[in-house]
Design an enzyme around this catalytic site. Structure first.
Site, short mmCIF file in Angstrom:
data_model
loop_
_atom_site.label_atom_id
_atom_site.label_comp_id
_atom_site.label_asym_id
_atom_site.label_seq_id
_atom_site.Cartn_x
_atom_site.Cartn_y
_atom_site.Cartn_z
N TRP A 58 3.54 -6.84 -4.94
CA TRP A 58 4.63 -5.85 -4.89
C TRP A 58 5.86 -6.47 -4.22
O TRP A 58 6.99 -6.23 -4.62
CB TRP A 58 4.22 -4.60 -4.11
CG TRP A 58 3.17 -3.71 -4.71
CD1 TRP A 58 2.15 -3.09 -4.03
CD2 TRP A 58 3.04 -3.28 -6.07
NE1 TRP A 58 1.39 -2.33 -4.88
CE2 TRP A 58 1.92 -2.42 -6.15
CE3 TRP A 58 3.75 -3.54 -7.25
CZ2 TRP A 58 1.49 -1.82 -7.33
CZ3 TRP A 58 3.32 -2.96 -8.44
CH2 TRP A 58 2.21 -2.10 -8.48
N ASP A 94 5.37 7.73 -4.59
CA ASP A 94 5.27 6.97 -5.84
C ASP A 94 6.13 7.52 -6.98
O ASP A 94 5.79 7.37 -8.15
CB ASP A 94 3.81 6.88 -6.29
CG ASP A 94 3.04 5.84 -5.49
OD1 ASP A 94 3.64 4.80 -5.16
OD2 ASP A 94 1.85 6.06 -5.20
N GLY A 112 1.36 -3.07 12.05
CA GLY A 112 0.99 -3.16 10.66
C GLY A 112 -0.51 -3.03 10.50
O GLY A 112 -1.28 -3.58 11.29
N ASP A 129 4.35 -1.19 -1.31
CA ASP A 129 4.49 -0.73 -2.70
C ASP A 129 5.88 -0.16 -2.99
O ASP A 129 6.37 -0.25 -4.12
CB ASP A 129 3.47 0.37 -3.02
CG ASP A 129 2.08 0.11 -2.49
OD1 ASP A 129 1.95 -0.43 -1.38
OD2 ASP A 129 1.11 0.48 -3.18
#
EC number: 3.2.1.180
Length: 398
Positions: A251, A115, A233, A175
């Site tokens: 996102w 992040d 996934g 993200d």
């Protein structure tokens, strides 16, 4: 240029539910900004030079130091407010935050994760774009270098959480379509192709794997660490491995146009339309998403206003690039106005109390019971960014 797999692009169901709505006026947007800034100024006195927790507790943020993945969003709120009113108090506090971010990257404090973009783009990149501050630029480039450490050649992606290379952690998350913007910025500033190549590779790895064929999104996607082959996934924040976590979908809706600005791959427009139409077709009556798109009115589940605010920013950005002949362009315009109006009128905070969020009714992490039906700082940021986008011709931080 790499290929993006074909995805289903749903037709927007009943577009009149958006097209029959009234567009926001500049006065309405200005009033919403002024209302948000009243709370922001109260929170400045409450936080001082510290930061809010990622989400509220009983709709009040606690105060924390600069160690979370979310701290950059608070500083981003300060910069957005400064760009609106040029108040030097905001600039001074935001700059002190930036120095804290420089210290954090220099000492590698709580940065072993993906992040870095969320931390450094709305804080340090923002200050560099606004003021040309060299320390802000230094922090941003160092953060980009730190993010590059998580790049996995086998699979061509930036690894999300966990120890690098381990099979149980060998995955990307949607993200990071926002986090890779930090790398595009580093390329823009240094001319070093390595940053752009990693960002581009990660984009295509995400587009071809974390997005399903029906244009919904997984939250995370695993690869084989030995071969780089795509495996499966799964979710971490969504309701199930088969559902579409609303914020993850958002996102994608925002990360695609941000990447299109730098890559100009027409395939990205098709991907954007697929993900956006999927999102719009699953909005409830008031046009603010539930926390997972599997839910709608009558489910008894909480909304996630932060997902809707993020999607508004993404649609606003892509409208700059969609051709005028695109049959959905007008619907997108009205949809983003309708969503933002609902956030303003039904979900923005009305109680001027220290520590209150700008935007209510978000969800941080449903499975772990964190920040459920609470405010969160990224929701505040993207709500304020959306308002500033609607108010003026704004130069992106991303």
């Amino acid at each position: 240029m790499m290929k993006i797999k074909p995805v289903k692009v749903e037709s927007i169901e009943n577009p009149k539910r958006f097209l029959n709505s009234r567009l926001l006026t500049k006065i309405e947007v200005e009033e919403a900004i002024e209302k948000a800034l009243k709370q922001l100024y109260i929170n400045i006195d409450y936080f001082g030079e510290e930061y809010p927790t990622p989400a509220t507790f009983n709709n009040i943020y606690k105060v924390m130091d600069n160690t979370e993945w979310t701290n950059g969003f608070w500083t981003g709120c300060l910069w957005l407010a400064y760009e609106y009113n040029q108040d030097k108090k905001l600039k001074n506090i935001a700059h002190k935050n930036v120095l804290s971010f420089l210290n954090r990257i220099n000492n590698r404090i709580a940065l072993d994760h993906h992040d870095l973009g969320f931390l450094y783009t709305p804080s340090c990149t923002a200050e560099y774009r606004i003021n040309g501050d060299v320390k802000a630029l230094e922090a941003t480039i160092k953060a980009a270098d730190k993010l590059m450490e998580r790049y996995q050649e086998k699979g061509g992606f930036i690894q999300a959480w966990g120890e690098l290379g381990y099979k149980e952690h060998y995955r990307l998350i949607i993200d990071c379509l926002l986090n890779i913007q930090l790398l595009f910025f580093a390329y823009e500033q240094t001319g070093d192709e390595k940053y752009r190549q990693v960002a581009v590779n990660h984009f295509y790895a995400s587009a071809n794997n974390v997005v399903r064929d029906d244009s919904s999104a997984f939250h995370t996607f695993y690869f084989d660490p030995e071969t780089g082959e795509p495996l499966k996934g799964v979710t971490r924040q969504g309701y199930s491995d088969e559902s579409s976590w609303a914020r993850g979908q958002a996102w994608g809706i925002y990360g695609i146009p941000l990447s299109y600005r730098k890559m100009k791959d027409y395939q990205q427009i098709i991907l954007f339309k697929g993900m956006t139409n999927y999102f719009l077709n699953r909005l409830p009556e008031d046009k603010v998403s539930y926390w997972d798109l599997i839910f709608t009115d009558g489910s008894g589940q909480p909304r996630d206003t932060s997902a809707t605010a993020t999607a508004v920013c993404g649609i606003h950005e892509m409208l700059k690039y969609l051709p005028e002949v695109d049959p959905d362009k007008e619907t997108y315009k009205y949809a983003m106005h309708t969503m933002l109006r609902s956030l303003i009128e039904q979900y923005s905070n009305n109680e001027l109390i220290a520590g209150r969020p700008l935007l209510l009714h978000g969800v941080y992490s449903w499975h772990s019971g964190k920040g459920v039906d609470e405010g969160n700082i990224w929701g505040d940021y993207y709500y304020l960014e959306a308002l500033i986008r609607f108010y003026k011709d704004w130069e992106l931080y991303w």
